[in-house]
Design a protein around this motif. Structure first.
Motif, mmCIF file in Angstrom:
data_model
loop_
_atom_site.group_PDB
_atom_site.id
_atom_site.type_symbol
_atom_site.label_atom_id
_atom_site.label_comp_id
_atom_site.label_asym_id
_atom_site.label_seq_id
_atom_site.Cartn_x
_atom_site.Cartn_y
_atom_site.Cartn_z
ATOM 1 N N ASP A 337 32.102 13.472 68.817
ATOM 2 C CA ASP A 337 31.016 13.518 68.016
ATOM 3 C C ASP A 337 31.446 14.148 66.590
ATOM 4 O OD1 ASP A 337 28.740 13.569 66.680
ATOM 5 O OD2 ASP A 337 27.387 13.762 68.523
ATOM 6 N N VAL A 338 30.751 13.654 65.606
ATOM 7 C CA VAL A 338 31.284 13.937 64.167
ATOM 8 C C VAL A 338 30.745 15.688 64.029
ATOM 9 C CG1 VAL A 338 31.905 12.124 63.028
ATOM 10 C CG2 VAL A 338 29.511 12.980 63.123
ATOM 11 N N LYS A 339 29.439 15.766 64.707
ATOM 12 C CA LYS A 339 28.890 17.099 64.788
ATOM 13 C C LYS A 339 29.536 18.054 65.545
ATOM 14 C CE LYS A 339 25.049 15.348 66.006
ATOM 15 N NZ LYS A 339 25.278 13.941 66.334
ATOM 16 N N VAL A 356 41.763 10.064 55.990
ATOM 17 C CA VAL A 356 40.575 10.275 56.611
ATOM 18 C C VAL A 356 39.713 9.384 56.035
ATOM 19 C CG1 VAL A 356 38.711 11.722 57.695
ATOM 20 C CG2 VAL A 356 41.020 12.685 57.283
ATOM 21 N N PHE A 357 39.049 8.413 56.848
ATOM 22 C CA PHE A 357 38.095 7.441 56.254
ATOM 23 C C PHE A 357 36.833 7.815 57.154
ATOM 24 C CE2 PHE A 357 41.797 5.279 55.032
ATOM 25 C CZ PHE A 357 41.544 4.834 53.871
ATOM 26 N N HIS A 358 35.795 8.270 56.729
ATOM 27 C CA HIS A 358 34.540 8.733 57.622
ATOM 28 C C HIS A 358 33.672 7.436 57.418
ATOM 29 C CE1 HIS A 358 31.628 11.263 59.368
ATOM 30 N NE2 HIS A 358 30.905 11.409 58.352
ATOM 31 N N ALA A 359 33.481 6.758 58.237
ATOM 32 C CA ALA A 359 32.435 5.802 58.459
ATOM 33 C C ALA A 359 31.257 5.814 59.264
ATOM 34 C CB ALA A 359 33.173 4.554 58.718
ATOM 35 N N PHE A 382 25.487 16.902 58.005
ATOM 36 C CA PHE A 382 26.241 17.981 58.796
ATOM 37 C C PHE A 382 27.502 17.237 59.479
ATOM 38 C CE2 PHE A 382 27.201 20.452 62.903
ATOM 39 C CZ PHE A 382 27.324 21.607 62.010
ATOM 40 N N GLY A 383 27.361 16.096 59.897
ATOM 41 C CA GLY A 383 28.619 15.389 60.528
ATOM 42 C C GLY A 383 29.864 15.223 59.302
ATOM 43 N N THR A 384 29.254 14.740 57.988
ATOM 44 C CA THR A 384 30.196 14.693 56.977
ATOM 45 C C THR A 384 30.882 15.831 56.626
ATOM 46 O OG1 THR A 384 28.823 12.682 55.952
ATOM 47 C CG2 THR A 384 30.374 13.826 54.434
ATOM 48 N N MET A 423 27.209 14.484 47.940
ATOM 49 C CA MET A 423 27.146 15.473 47.169
ATOM 50 C C MET A 423 28.018 16.839 48.019
ATOM 51 S SD MET A 423 22.821 15.802 46.154
ATOM 52 C CE MET A 423 23.168 17.376 45.544
ATOM 53 N N VAL A 424 28.069 16.598 49.143
ATOM 54 C CA VAL A 424 28.860 17.508 49.984
ATOM 55 C C VAL A 424 30.479 17.147 49.696
ATOM 56 C CG1 VAL A 424 29.903 17.695 52.248
ATOM 57 C CG2 VAL A 424 27.366 17.578 52.031
ATOM 58 N N CYS A 425 30.716 16.142 49.488
ATOM 59 C CA CYS A 425 32.190 15.707 49.179
ATOM 60 C C CYS A 425 32.605 16.024 47.672
ATOM 61 C CB CYS A 425 32.403 14.130 49.360
ATOM 62 S SG CYS A 425 32.284 13.496 51.239
ATOM 63 N N GLU A 426 31.348 15.849 46.756
ATOM 64 C CA GLU A 426 31.708 16.144 45.513
ATOM 65 C C GLU A 426 31.844 17.726 45.306
ATOM 66 O OE1 GLU A 426 29.368 13.402 42.269
ATOM 67 O OE2 GLU A 426 27.957 14.046 44.113
ATOM 68 N N ALA A 427 31.150 18.399 46.240
ATOM 69 C CA ALA A 427 30.986 19.912 46.201
ATOM 70 C C ALA A 427 32.494 20.361 46.707
ATOM 71 C CB ALA A 427 30.115 20.646 46.956
ATOM 72 N N LEU A 428 32.960 19.995 47.590
ATOM 73 C CA LEU A 428 34.166 20.151 48.509
ATOM 74 C C LEU A 428 35.400 20.008 47.434
ATOM 75 C CD1 LEU A 428 33.692 19.215 52.087
ATOM 76 C CD2 LEU A 428 34.005 21.408 51.202
ATOM 77 N N HIS A 429 35.364 18.674 46.684
ATOM 78 C CA HIS A 429 36.407 18.394 45.831
ATOM 79 C C HIS A 429 36.617 19.386 44.476
ATOM 80 C CE1 HIS A 429 39.270 16.039 43.678
ATOM 81 N NE2 HIS A 429 38.396 16.108 42.448
ATOM 82 N N SER A 430 35.152 19.868 44.092
ATOM 83 C CA SER A 430 35.187 20.875 43.041
ATOM 84 C C SER A 430 35.906 22.128 43.315
ATOM 85 C CB SER A 430 33.747 20.908 42.359
ATOM 86 O OG SER A 430 32.731 21.507 43.551
#
Length: 626
Positions: A337-339, A356-359, A382-384, A423-430
């Motif tokens: 489980d991704v959680k 990693v491809f998160h589908a 949360f899983g993402t 937005m989670v991915c954008e924040a982690l990238h920043s």
């Protein structure tokens, strides 16, 4: 007079002379009678003048010989009738001897019809053989179901197609069985279709029974499919024969054909350099998009594919697919489980994926809207966050989030959670680091779990009604392979932080899609009716691919654009994390209020009364009110 018309006039005059001469010869047993020379010549001269005028009056020179048919035969009969009347008048007024033999009243018209009609028919047969004769052996062998008027029209038209070769027909009318239709044998009833396909070595079937009952069409289609044949339908023979629909409009009942989307092409070399020889992890690997991503990734020689899936059954399904179709690809099927942060750390530590491809996601809008809103947040956001942080900690090169057009100006919990995941991915990238984060946003995929297409197919199969939520609702569609390929293309092009938007083409009205599926399934709308049931919770009339605040720019690929969204606040992840750590359960309304905090463009839809009507019964005011 055009040269072609001049030749036809001369042919008809020569025909009259030959018919008159041959009639005399038959009357006198092919021995020319003495004393008839003057009578023969004068009568022939009169008949030629009358015949020429009669042919022009009958319209014989307006038709094209290459398409000579029953209307042309009727014109020939009219012209011959006038000539026969002229001959009767001549017999009535002529008192000189020797007289015109009375048997010429029968012989002359019969010979004239035979030569004029036969000449035109012969020309058409010769011309068609010259134009289409070689095509009859070139096309794919096909069996036509239905030997009535529709089947006859179809067989006649297919004779001129280089793509098809009708080898036999089947029809339940026992009076037709054993007979031929345009040289094609009616080989038996519909129940004999599998045997006929085998006997004639055909793998294609066309249903040509537009007026048949639905049960007969379903039975024929079922027999053809069970026999392994590619089944086609004729949406409307009237349109086909009138030229409104071409022969190649006869297509198998496939979803891609309804959209008319062009085949996608990607930069395979670029994708191969990203994937080749590397360990690739896919979450939601057994789902519609995830499983197709795995199949597409396998084409680019990865070192191994790590398949992470929460559902045991779909994980087993994709594992068996690789075992049967691509056993040379190293796969690692893992239940998880991704959680579950502990399970994810275990997987990433052991297999060290580079890509990693998160589908994995909850995608069904109405289900997530009522009673499951907090679970949508937990799984989609949360899983993402868990998977993305694991990828970052373990040094993955790229992390790609599979997003949705419902994240644009969302009106439902599912769309808002997917925007929050972006937005989670954008924040982690920043935050910097070695991992590049990218997002790919697209609309509905055909045949995916929860897609409207399988629902329509099921409703059509049971005789309707087909339920559409609203007469004006539109959606973007693309096929699952097309979506998966473009996800790979976007991933290979990304520099990090981008939201890639796939070119979804033009939006499709769902009611039009329903009508097309009904027609291509061999039914009329009178047989399978459409009902409008009203918008479901969280559903909006149309989807968008970009928000107003975003700017897009082109990419080297014509079907990909890059959207730049508003910046994410520096403390976004820490504050969001505190909210995600909230112990459940959380009420749906509280979830919506929380999402409004993070996604200001989120506008929850209020409850609305259902609109349930039958298609065709809507008034303009009904549509505006809906």
């Amino acid at each position: 007079m055009p040269f072609r018309t001049t030749l036809i006039v001369l042919f008809d005059l020569v025909t009259a002379a030959v018919a008159w001469s041959l009639g005399f010869m038959l009357r006198f047993n092919f021995e020319w009678p003495a004393g008839y020379e003057l009578k023969f010549s004068v009568s022939l001269l009169v008949l030629l003048v009358v015949h020429a005028a009669a042919c022009r009056w009958a319209g014989l020179y307006r038709g094209m010989w290459v398409f000579a048919s029953l209307p042309d035969l009727k014109r020939v009969l009219k012209a011959v009738g006038v000539s026969a009347v002229a001959l009767l008048v001549m017999l009535a007024v002529d008192r000189t001897l020797p007289g015109i033999p009375r048997s010429m009243v029968i012989l002359y018209p019969l010979l004239l019809i035979t030569i004029m009609g036969g000449g035109r028919a012969t020309w058409r047969m010769w011309k068609e053989h010259r134009l289409y004769g070689d095509l009859r052996a070139a096309g794919k062998p096909v069996v036509v179901v239905g030997a009535g008027t529709g089947g006859a029209m179809l067989v006649r038209e297919l004779e001129r197609s280089p793509d098809w070769r009708v080898v036999a027909l089947v029809d339940d009318n026992t009076a037709k069985q054993g007979l031929e239709l345009y040289g094609c044998l009616v080989a038996g009833g519909i129940d004999a279709l599998p045997q006929v396909l085998q006997d004639f070595k055909a793998q294609h079937v066309i249903l040509a029974m537009p007026s048949a009952a639905g049960d007969a069409l379903r039975r024929a289609a079922d027999l053809a499919v069970r026999a392994g044949a590619h089944t086609f339908t004729v949406p409307g023979l009237e349109d086909l024969m009138s030229g409104k629909v071409a022969i190649n409009a006869m297509r198998p009942v496939e979803i891609e054909d309804l959209l008319g989307r062009e085949a996608v092409s990607i930069d395979s070399a670029h994708v191969h350099s990203m994937v080749g020889g590397k360990t690739v992890l896919v979450t939601g690997a057994g789902g519609s998009i995830g499983s197709e991503l795995c199949r597409q990734l396998a084409k680019f020689a990865p070192a191994r594919l790590v398949l992470v899936e929460a559902s045991e059954f779909v994980l087993y399904t994709i594992e068996q697919w690789f075992a049967n179709h691509q056993p040379d690809i190293a796969i690692v099927p893992l239940a998880g489980d991704v959680k579950d942060a502990q399970r994810l750390d275990e997987i990433f530590a052991q297999w060290q994926p580079a890509l990693v491809f998160h589908a994995a996601a909850y995608k069904h809008v109405p289900l997530m809207e009522v009673g499951n809103a907090w679970q949508a947040v937990r799984n989609n956001v949360f899983g993402t966050l868990q998977v993305a942080q694991c990828a970052q900690r373990h040094g993955a090169e790229r992390f790609v989030l599979v997003s949705t057009d419902k994240a644009v100006n969302p009106t439902n919990v599912m769309g808002a959670t997917k925007r929050l995941a972006e937005m989670v991915c954008e924040a982690l990238h920043s935050q910097g680091g070695t991992t590049q984060f990218g997002m790919v946003r697209f609309g509905n995929v055909l045949g995916s779990t929860g897609s409207v297409i399988p629902k329509f197919q099921e409703q059509i199969a049971r005789g309707g009604p087909v339920t559409v939520t609203h007469p004006e609702i539109t959606r973007y569609f693309m096929s699952i392979p097309e979506a998966a390929q473009l996800v790979l293309q976007a991933a290979s092009m990304g520099r990090g932080g981008e939201i890639f938007v796939l070119d979804m083409g033009d939006p499709v009205r769902i009611v039009d899609l329903a009508r097309n599926m009904i027609r291509l399934s061999g039914y009329a709308e009178e047989e399978i009716r459409i009902e409008f049931s009203g918008l479901r919770p969280g559903e909006k009339l149309y989807e968008e691919l970009l928000t107003d605040a975003e700017q897009t720019r082109e990419t080297p690929h014509p079907k990909l654009r890059i959207a730049r969204s508003r910046p994410v606040a520096p403390d976004f992840l820490s504050v969001l994390g505190a909210w995600l750590d909230t112990c459940g359960p959380v009420a749906d309304e509280a979830v919506r209020q929380g999402l409004l905090r993070w996604v200001p463009e989120y506008v929850p839809m209020q409850g609305r009364p259902a609109l349930k009507v039958v298609a065709g019964a809507l008034t303009d005011s009904d549509v505006r009110r809906a």
